[in-house]
Design a protein around this motif. Structure first.
Motif, short mmCIF file in Angstrom:
data_model
loop_
_atom_site.label_atom_id
_atom_site.label_comp_id
_atom_site.label_asym_id
_atom_site.label_seq_id
_atom_site.Cartn_x
_atom_site.Cartn_y
_atom_site.Cartn_z
N PRO A 128 10.14 8.89 7.31
CA PRO A 128 10.89 7.55 6.17
C PRO A 128 11.64 7.44 6.66
N GLY A 129 12.29 6.27 6.52
CA GLY A 129 13.84 5.79 7.07
C GLY A 129 13.68 4.11 8.51
N SER A 130 12.13 4.85 8.66
CA SER A 130 11.83 4.50 10.33
C SER A 130 10.22 3.22 9.07
N LEU A 131 11.42 1.84 10.37
CA LEU A 131 10.50 0.52 9.16
C LEU A 131 9.55 -0.46 11.15
N ALA A 132 8.66 -0.84 10.08
CA ALA A 132 8.35 -2.03 11.55
C ALA A 132 8.87 -2.82 10.62
N ALA A 133 9.69 -4.05 11.59
CA ALA A 133 10.54 -4.86 11.25
C ALA A 133 9.36 -5.93 10.55
N THR A 134 7.80 -6.38 10.94
CA THR A 134 6.89 -7.03 10.06
C THR A 134 6.88 -6.42 8.32
N ALA A 135 7.55 -5.29 8.15
CA ALA A 135 7.70 -4.91 6.95
C ALA A 135 9.07 -5.28 5.91
N LEU A 136 10.20 -5.44 6.84
CA LEU A 136 11.62 -5.21 6.80
C LEU A 136 11.43 -7.59 6.28
N VAL A 137 10.26 -8.11 7.38
CA VAL A 137 10.65 -9.02 7.01
C VAL A 137 9.90 -9.82 6.32
N ALA A 138 9.03 -9.13 5.69
CA ALA A 138 7.86 -9.44 4.79
C ALA A 138 9.00 -9.55 3.00
N TRP A 139 9.84 -8.47 3.57
CA TRP A 139 10.00 -8.57 1.90
C TRP A 139 11.09 -9.07 1.88
N TYR A 140 12.18 -9.75 2.70
CA TYR A 140 13.04 -9.99 2.72
C TYR A 140 12.63 -11.88 2.87
N THR A 141 11.76 -12.72 3.02
CA THR A 141 10.91 -13.76 2.71
C THR A 141 10.34 -13.56 1.91
N GLY A 142 9.28 -12.95 1.31
CA GLY A 142 9.02 -12.88 -0.38
C GLY A 142 7.35 -13.13 -0.10
N HIS A 143 7.14 -11.74 0.81
CA HIS A 143 5.34 -12.00 1.31
C HIS A 143 5.19 -11.60 -0.18
N PRO A 144 3.63 -12.19 -0.97
CA PRO A 144 3.56 -10.90 -2.48
C PRO A 144 2.35 -9.51 -1.91
N ASP A 145 2.41 -9.35 -0.69
CA ASP A 145 2.15 -8.26 0.26
C ASP A 145 2.80 -6.92 0.09
N ALA A 146 4.42 -7.00 0.64
CA ALA A 146 5.45 -6.97 0.81
C ALA A 146 5.38 -5.43 0.21
N ASP A 147 6.34 -4.15 0.81
CA ASP A 147 5.60 -3.02 -0.09
C ASP A 147 7.54 -2.94 -0.32
N ARG A 148 8.41 -2.99 -1.15
CA ARG A 148 9.27 -3.83 -1.92
C ARG A 148 9.93 -2.20 -2.12
N ALA A 149 9.13 -1.08 -2.24
CA ALA A 149 9.61 0.34 -3.00
C ALA A 149 9.70 0.66 -1.50
N THR A 150 9.29 0.80 -0.75
CA THR A 150 9.80 1.96 0.73
C THR A 150 10.52 1.00 1.14
N VAL A 151 10.92 -0.64 1.33
CA VAL A 151 12.01 -1.49 2.40
C VAL A 151 12.88 -0.61 1.52
N GLU A 152 13.01 -1.45 0.03
CA GLU A 152 14.61 -0.99 -0.67
C GLU A 152 15.42 0.63 -0.99
N ALA A 153 14.05 1.33 -0.90
CA ALA A 153 14.60 2.66 -0.70
C ALA A 153 14.96 3.05 1.04
N ALA A 154 14.82 2.91 1.47
CA ALA A 154 15.75 2.64 3.20
C ALA A 154 17.10 1.94 2.88
N LEU A 155 16.84 0.65 2.64
CA LEU A 155 17.90 0.45 2.50
C LEU A 155 18.90 0.63 2.16
#
Length: 469
Positions: A128-155
């Motif tokens: 945990p705390g290791s993310l792919a850039a694809t996951a972070l980018v999907a989250w901050y661009t509002g992709h509907p499949d983004a893993d919001r919980a994982t990204v926000e917990a890491a941030l």
């Protein structure tokens, strides 16, 4: 027929019906190339899994790039062409198989990109705390499949961030994480993204490149934007900018590398200022292990050397960087589409000038363009030339009789999808989503706020349809 009988006007030539799978830049440029040629009349169905067009222009380019994201206005002109039909919310392999799609049209061009991330392949990468850039980018661009919980917990606990990679995406990630809330307020990021970034305790961002500045793949525009951060200092170790003869020769022959090096050398004189965040660009450094037990706490980094051919190798000299969040940005690869061949090593569909190859030979009527054709290289505009090459190949096959216009009959693809239980989103439906995003942005003093949930995207379509009725 007697000599006096009028035969009437000649029948129009049959249209070439083409399905383009993927409505990102590669797909839209393919549709544009098809509609601009004069050799054969066409009808193009531009199919996308999402209910929105534009692909990585919408869900890949960072939202603090308004000029770059404005390219979608240019792309929209291709969607407005009367011979082009946007068909969103349709997944090939779920709503329609490749075989069924191919049977419904005369030719198929796959342009669905390379959306999967490449891994580092080092111990600790799964922490945990290791993310792919694809996951972070999907989250901050509002992709509907983004893993919001994982990204926000890491941030939420990311005081020290390490970004692995020196391409444009890596710089986007570093810049977004180092921005102040005021700098991001006018963007089209969803509100929950703005809130999470404002609350993130980011103080230090380190960008790691395993090779030197002469081999970095970012563009000068992206690099310079780091220097415009309101409350962050950009730091570079002067020793990393001392080039050997081979690197100097490379820089002298490459204008982008030369401009990049000039920017970096200017920053080498910078020092960290008290109370400000830092973004450090560190070259000749590769991660060899992520440290931590329950989550990432650091990165073991090995010093590298680069040979005359640009290959990096380790020196055995290691240091440890504290890290609460590690973001890998080391490239993309294409995913497998059922029934379509894929080279697992390259992450691309085997092809010859865009013709899909099956069993070593071309598959009649099947083509590729964009990243799934050539790999994740180039900028948005690179897809235009690439699409033109594929369309030229398709038209050559039409001229040779390999592909026959009108050979698929007159069955309507959208009607067939609806009969299969799919709910395609057409251009007017997308306009309803577009209008809803503009309206939502206006309530917050912005030009637009991205709708980030499947439910809200499709609800905008249904609400607009209800108003028409």
């Amino acid at each position: 027929m007697s000599a006096d009988e009028d035969p009437g006007p000649p029948s129009p030539p049959p249209r070439l019906r083409v399905a383009v799978v993927g409505a990102g830049p590669a797909g839209i440029y393919t549709a544009e190339a098809l509609t601009r040629q004069q050799e054969v009349p066409v009808a193009v169905d531009l199919i996308d899994r999402l209910p929105t067009p534009f692909g990585l222009v919408r869900h890949g380019i960072a939202p603090d790039h308004p000029k770059m994201r404005a390219i979608r206005d240019t792309l929209h002109r291709a969607l407005d062409h009367p011979a082009v039909r946007f068909v969103g919310n349709v997944e090939i392999g779920r709503d329609l198989s490749c075989r069924e799609l191919h049977a419904a049209v005369d030719a198929v061009v796959y342009t669905y990109g390379a959306a999967l991330d490449r891994q580092l392949g080092i111990p600790g990468e799964e922490l945990p705390g290791s993310l792919a850039a694809t996951a972070l980018v999907a989250w901050y661009t509002g992709h509907p499949d983004a893993d919001r919980a994982t990204v926000e917990a890491a941030l939420a606990r990311a005081r020290s961030v390490v970004v692995v990679g020196v391409g444009n995406v890596a710089l986007d990630v570093a810049r977004v994480l180092a921005r102040t809330p005021a700098e991001l307020e006018s963007t089209d990021m969803p509100q929950h993204v703005l809130d999470a970034l404002a609350a993130a305790p980011v103080e230090r961002v380190t960008v790691l490149g395993r090779r030197g500045p002469a081999q970095a793949t970012f563009t000068t525009q992206e690099l310079r934007e780091l220097g415009e951060l309101a409350e962050a200092d950009v730091l570079v170790e002067p020793a990393d900018l001392e080039l050997d003869a081979a690197a100097e020769e490379r820089v002298a022959a490459d204008r982008v590398a030369s401009r990049n090096l000039a920017v970096l050398r200017d920053w080498a004189a910078h020092a960290a200022q008290p109370g400000r965040a830092t973004v450090t660009l560190r070259f000749f450094a590769r991660p060899v292990r992520l440290l931590g037990e329950d989550r990432v706490t650091g990165v073991e980094v090995e010093r590298t050397v680069v040979d005359a051919d640009g290959r990096a190798s380790g020196t055995g000299e290691t240091t440890v960087l504290p890290a609460d969040l590690v973001v890998r940005s080391v490239g993309y690869r294409g995913g497998e589409l059922p029934e379509l061949p894929l080279d697992p090593g390259r992450g691309t569909v085997p092809n010859d000038l865009g013709r899909v190859l099956r069993g070593g030979g071309p598959s009649p009527g099947e083509y590729v363009a964009g990243w799934i054709k050539r790999g994740p290289t180039g900028v948005v505009g690179t897809n235009k030339h690439d699409a033109r090459e594929t369309v030229a190949t398709l038209l050559a096959d039409v001229a040779a009789g390999v592909v026959r216009p009108g050979g698929s009959g007159d069955d309507d693809l959208v009607a067939a999808l609806r009969a299969n239980g799919a709910d395609p989103v057409l251009l007017e439906d997308w306009r309803a989503i577009d209008a809803a995003e503009v309206a939502l942005g206006a309530t917050r003093g912005r030009a637009r706020t991205t709708l980030h949930e499947w439910e809200s995207l499709l609800a905008a379509v249904k609400e607009a349809a209800a108003r028409v009725r």
